[in-house]
Enzyme design. Structure first.
Site, mmCIF file in Angstrom:
data_model
loop_
_atom_site.group_PDB
_atom_site.id
_atom_site.type_symbol
_atom_site.label_atom_id
_atom_site.label_comp_id
_atom_site.label_asym_id
_atom_site.label_seq_id
_atom_site.Cartn_x
_atom_site.Cartn_y
_atom_site.Cartn_z
ATOM 1 N N GLU A 85 1.165 -1.371 0.338
ATOM 2 C CA GLU A 85 0.061 -0.148 0.547
ATOM 3 C C GLU A 85 0.610 1.235 0.316
ATOM 4 O OE1 GLU A 85 -2.756 0.224 -0.593
ATOM 5 O OE2 GLU A 85 -3.321 -2.173 -0.305
ATOM 6 N N ASP A 126 3.773 -3.716 -5.662
ATOM 7 C CA ASP A 126 4.174 -5.191 -5.565
ATOM 8 C C ASP A 126 6.215 -5.239 -5.448
ATOM 9 O OD1 ASP A 126 2.097 -6.560 -4.980
ATOM 10 O OD2 ASP A 126 1.932 -7.436 -7.078
#
Length: 414
Positions: free
Chosen positions: A276, A361
């Site tokens: 995040e 990611d």
């Protein structure tokens, strides 16, 4: 001619949606009895089949919902529903602002009432069938009443402001309305963490010193300032787990669903938050806000032109009232028609979102060992019954996140 164009785009939208849903159902059903090798050591066949059945049930439900939405749209436009409402409200009400606000409210109320049974069925039948629903009928009703009250409290001044600008601000009304819309969005961002969200859920400070220290250290390492770490009682409504950032500036906070904390360990939670924070580091949220504001401006400029074109009203089954303002009518027609003419942009938006997810990611893999995020994702896929074998075309068209197999492979192999 515009009517034919509208019908053609609507049919294309519905038929493509149904075709993609059918592909998804067939593909998931075909791969139902075999877990992908990348997950075979962590996810059992029973869980994989449950996820397949859940996905298929959602797709079948979405097909019924999509057909209903198209029928409602045709009912409002070509079959005269909006014309009926506008005419009768014009007879009943002399105050032009009240008449136009009531027209907006009537359309939204009808759409909300039609959507309510679908929402209830999704919660109490579909989600309950797979063990996800935990909301009671009473809480479901309370949530809907609170949502209605907030919509009236916050939405009415916004709608009134836009309609007033359309009728009184001359050629520059678009810029005034756009400024109002931008300001409204920032107001919601400011109110959400401390005013709106607590109306629906209970938030308590995170009571886990080790986890709090790890998260604060990660946030500091990533240059992200936090005002607090909170746990939300998401289990009152659903068994699905999640975490999110909310607020802006110095009022940013991290919120965990209690269901998430019960499933992931500290290493996995740190990896999820690193993902995040990757969105924060790459400024994905700011970029999306800028794009959304730019799109809103384009639509308002388009509305400014279309609201003066008789063919726009007539082509969608409505006769504008002579000698009276039709600003709300034009606003509603644009709101109804835009999704029909822009459905083709869905795969582009999905691709951009998946690109952002891959970037986040990679960022997480730089902050934490990538196997931690892999472990967390596998648990989340399993717990949320997310299919591991989506149809490639359906996924490319709709999915905001990469398919599980591709995402795990990229994390493992870079």
């Amino acid at each position: 001619m515009f009517t034919l164009l509208f019908v053609s785009f609507l049919l294309a939208d519905v038929l493509i949606g149904l075709w993609l849903a059918s592909r998804q159902i067939r593909h998931v059903q075909t791969h139902r009895d075999r877990v992908p090798p990348e997950f075979s050591d962590r996810i059992g066949l029973h869980s994989h089949q449950r996820a397949a059945d859940y996905t298929i049930a959602k797709m079948q439900f979405s097909m019924v919902e999509r057909i209903t939405e198209a029928a409602v749209l045709v009912g409002f436009t070509l079959l005269g529903g909006l014309q009926f409402l506008d005419h009768h409200l014009g007879v009943l009400l002399d105050n032009e602002m009240l008449r136009q606000l009531m027209l907006l409210g009537a359309v939204l109320a009808i759409m909300g009432l039609i959507g309510l049974p679908f929402s209830a069925w999704r919660k109490f039948k579909l989600e309950a069938r797979f063990g996800f629903n935990r909301i009671s009928p009473r809480l479901f009703i309370q949530d809907n009443l609170k949502t209605l009250a907030l919509s009236l409290l916050l939405g009415t001044p916004l709608a009134a402001g836009v309609i007033w600008f359309m009728g009184n601000a001359g050629a520059n009304w678009v810029w005034w309305a756009w400024g109002l819309w931008v300001g409204f969005n920032f107001l919601i961002l400011w109110l959400f963490p401390t005013v709106i969200a607590p109306l629906f859920n209970k938030f308590t400070p995170l009571d886990n010193p080790e986890m709090a220290e790890r998260i604060q250290s990660l946030a500091k390492r990533c240059g992200f300032s936090l005002s607090g770490l909170f746990v939300m009682d998401g289990s009152r409504r659903s068994a699905h787990g999640n975490a999110y950032f909310t607020g802006f500036g110095n009022a940013r906070r991290i919120v965990f669903f209690d269901t998430l904390l019960s499933r992931l360990n500290v290493d996995e939670i740190e990896a999820v938050l690193a993902h995040e924070l990757g969105h924060f580091s790459h400024k994905h949220i700011i970029k999306r806000m800028v794009v959304s504001f730019a799109v809103a401006l384009v639509f308002l400029l388009l509305l400014g032109w279309l609201s003066t074109q008789t063919w726009f009203y007539v082509g969608l089954g409505v006769l504008p009232q002579l000698g009276r303002p039709n600003d709300a009518l034009a606003l509603i027609l644009l709101f109804l028609a835009v999704p029909v003419f822009t459905f083709w942009a869905t795969p582009l938006a999905s691709w951009l979102s998946r690109r952002d997810e891959f970037q986040a990611d990679r960022y997480a893999a730089e902050q934490c060992p990538p196997e931690r995020l892999v472990s967390a994702l596998v648990k989340l896929y399993d717990d949320n019954a997310a299919t591991l074998t989506p149809d490639p075309i359906h996924s490319a068209y709709y999915d905001s996140h990469p398919p599980a197999v591709i995402r795990i492979q990229k994390l493992k192999h870079g």
